[in-house]
Design an enzyme around this catalytic site. Structure first.
Site, mmCIF file in Angstrom:
data_model
loop_
_atom_site.group_PDB
_atom_site.id
_atom_site.type_symbol
_atom_site.label_atom_id
_atom_site.label_comp_id
_atom_site.label_asym_id
_atom_site.label_seq_id
_atom_site.Cartn_x
_atom_site.Cartn_y
_atom_site.Cartn_z
ATOM 1 N N LEU A 199 -11.308 -20.008 71.903
ATOM 2 C CA LEU A 199 -10.817 -21.358 71.618
ATOM 3 C C LEU A 199 -11.912 -22.167 70.955
ATOM 4 O O LEU A 199 -13.030 -22.216 71.446
ATOM 5 C CB LEU A 199 -10.397 -22.053 72.918
ATOM 6 C CG LEU A 199 -9.271 -21.371 73.705
ATOM 7 C CD1 LEU A 199 -9.231 -21.915 75.114
ATOM 8 C CD2 LEU A 199 -7.944 -21.570 73.004
ATOM 9 N N HIS A 200 -11.567 -22.798 69.817
ATOM 10 C CA HIS A 200 -12.581 -23.638 69.179
ATOM 11 C C HIS A 200 -12.000 -24.734 68.302
ATOM 12 O O HIS A 200 -12.716 -25.636 67.883
ATOM 13 C CB HIS A 200 -13.526 -22.777 68.317
ATOM 14 C CG HIS A 200 -12.896 -22.257 67.069
ATOM 15 N ND1 HIS A 200 -12.089 -21.141 67.058
ATOM 16 C CD2 HIS A 200 -12.922 -22.707 65.794
ATOM 17 C CE1 HIS A 200 -11.671 -20.917 65.826
ATOM 18 N NE2 HIS A 200 -12.152 -21.854 65.037
ATOM 19 N N ARG A 201 -10.698 -24.695 67.996
ATOM 20 C CA ARG A 201 -10.151 -25.664 67.043
ATOM 21 C C ARG A 201 -10.172 -27.072 67.625
ATOM 22 O O ARG A 201 -9.856 -27.286 68.789
ATOM 23 C CB ARG A 201 -8.729 -25.279 66.639
ATOM 24 C CG ARG A 201 -8.700 -24.013 65.821
ATOM 25 C CD ARG A 201 -7.408 -23.842 65.045
ATOM 26 N NE ARG A 201 -7.509 -22.612 64.247
ATOM 27 C CZ ARG A 201 -8.066 -22.537 63.058
ATOM 28 N NH1 ARG A 201 -8.567 -23.624 62.505
ATOM 29 N NH2 ARG A 201 -8.138 -21.389 62.408
ATOM 30 N N ASP A 274 -6.928 -19.353 69.237
ATOM 31 C CA ASP A 274 -6.509 -20.302 68.201
ATOM 32 C C ASP A 274 -7.204 -19.975 66.885
ATOM 33 O O ASP A 274 -7.207 -20.768 65.955
ATOM 34 C CB ASP A 274 -6.769 -21.750 68.628
ATOM 35 C CG ASP A 274 -8.235 -22.048 68.908
ATOM 36 O OD1 ASP A 274 -9.094 -21.164 68.683
ATOM 37 O OD2 ASP A 274 -8.540 -23.169 69.360
#
Length: 353
Positions: A199-201, A274
């Site tokens: 997850l990073h967005r 994501d």
């Protein structure tokens, strides 16, 4: 001249560099330094067998404007000094659009590897980067047929478009027998059956309300299966503060190198992500992928592969469907994802030069 800057660029550039080298083309590899952490950059060069960059511009982090401006200033000096015949850019990161803008202003031809992908979501910085880069590029190398359709609808001359396949898959197939996530499995204490999450967005980790829903969904996933989450630097503090890692079956690690990460993914029961590229890698590896986004610029991973779009509210149900076998998962590999995309790109580049 190849311009790279962030972790997703490196596996795309590696097969193109290798194929052009075999053809005797003089090349320079520029690393803007957009990703500068050792686990986000240096380990990829080592894992992929990439040559050390001829130039590292060391721009580091910053807002989109600050970072892109610093890249453009440094790249302008580099392009003026070297006067490349062609600049190759990759993917949709800030380094990509910065190089395309500078090349266009200087009258230097530009080629975009992974052209034509569209999410149609203008809240994504990557979508802006993709569209601008494609508009400015002279050669557009598409990884899937839908990308050609998008480019045609935008009025791109068909002579500039080339359907070449996916060079990132070249790298995956070349290195697959070296994938090894056993160190992480042992250190974290993972059971035989586990999931991988990434997850990073900004839309997922920057908005507090969205992050709360996401954490609840991941904790519900961890109720069903152990989850290992390599933590991207930009989201580390928020995820830690959220209490996500208080769950006994949620395991955080540092960012991992290419071989270790895909070794984990290949042996996993499912992936929650994501990210864009992981949707493609799981499609080829045959691992169910649940993408926590309202859209994807890679629909071929849904029509042909293992990918499904999910929301925080539907994630747990999809996890159940994967674990009990009731969720139908595709098993086709998209056309031209065959390990020869780099060779096709190199052949076209040589013809153009």
């Amino acid at each position: 001249m190849h311009v790279t800057g962030a972790r997703p660029n490196f596996p795309k550039a590696a097969p193109v560099l290798a194929a052009l080298e075999k053809r005797g083309v003089r090349q320079l590899l520029v690393h803007t330094g957009q990703h500068y952490d050792a686990n986000m950059s240096e380990v990829f060069f080592r894992d992929l067998g990439l040559p050390a960059p001829d130039l590292n511009l060391g721009v580091g982090s910053g807002s989109h404007a600050v970072q892109t401006a610093a890249m453009m200033t440094a790249l302008e000096e580099t392009f003026l000094a070297e006067r490349p015949d062609l600049v190759l850019v990759y993917g949709d990161v800030n380094s990509t659009v910065a190089a395309a803008l500078v090349a266009a202003k200087l009258g230097i031809r530009c080629a975009h590897v992974e052209a034509g992908l569209r999410s149609f979501d203008w809240s994504m910085p990557e979508e802006v980067n993709r569209v601008v880069t494609d508009r400015l590029s002279d050669l557009l190398f598409a990884t899937s047929a839908d990308a050609l359709v998008h480019l045609a609808r935008e009025g791109v001359d068909p002579d500039r478009m080339h359907f070449v396949g996916n060079p990132m898959i070249d790298t995956l197939l070349r290195l697959r027998d070296r994938f090894d996530g056993s160190r992480v499995v042992a250190e974290v204490g993972l059971p035989d059956e586990y999931a991988v999450a990434t997850l990073h967005r900004p839309g997922n980790v920057d908005d507090p309300a969205a992050l709360d829903r996401l954490v609840a969904a991941l904790r519900a996933t961890a109720d069903r299966i152990d989850v290992v989450l390599p933590v991207h630097p930009r989201g580390r503090e928020r995820l830690a503060a959220s209490g996500l890692f208080d769950h006994p079956r949620m395991h955080a690690t540092e960012p991992l190198g290419y071989l270790e990460f895909l070794g984990l993914v290949e042996k996993s029961r499912l992936v929650v992500t994501d990210s864009g590229g992981i949707q493609e890698e799981t499609t080829v590896l045959g691992v169910p992928c649940l993408t926590l986004r309202p859209n994807t610029e890679r629909p071929v991973t849904i029509t042909h592969g293992t990918n499904r779009l999910v929301t925080p509210d539907t994630l747990a149900d999809h996890v159940d469907g994967v674990l009990d076998g009731t969720l139908a998962i595709g098993d086709q590999v998209p056309p031209l994802w065959d390990g020869a995309a780099g060779e096709r790109i190199a052949g076209i580049v040589v013809d153009q030069l």
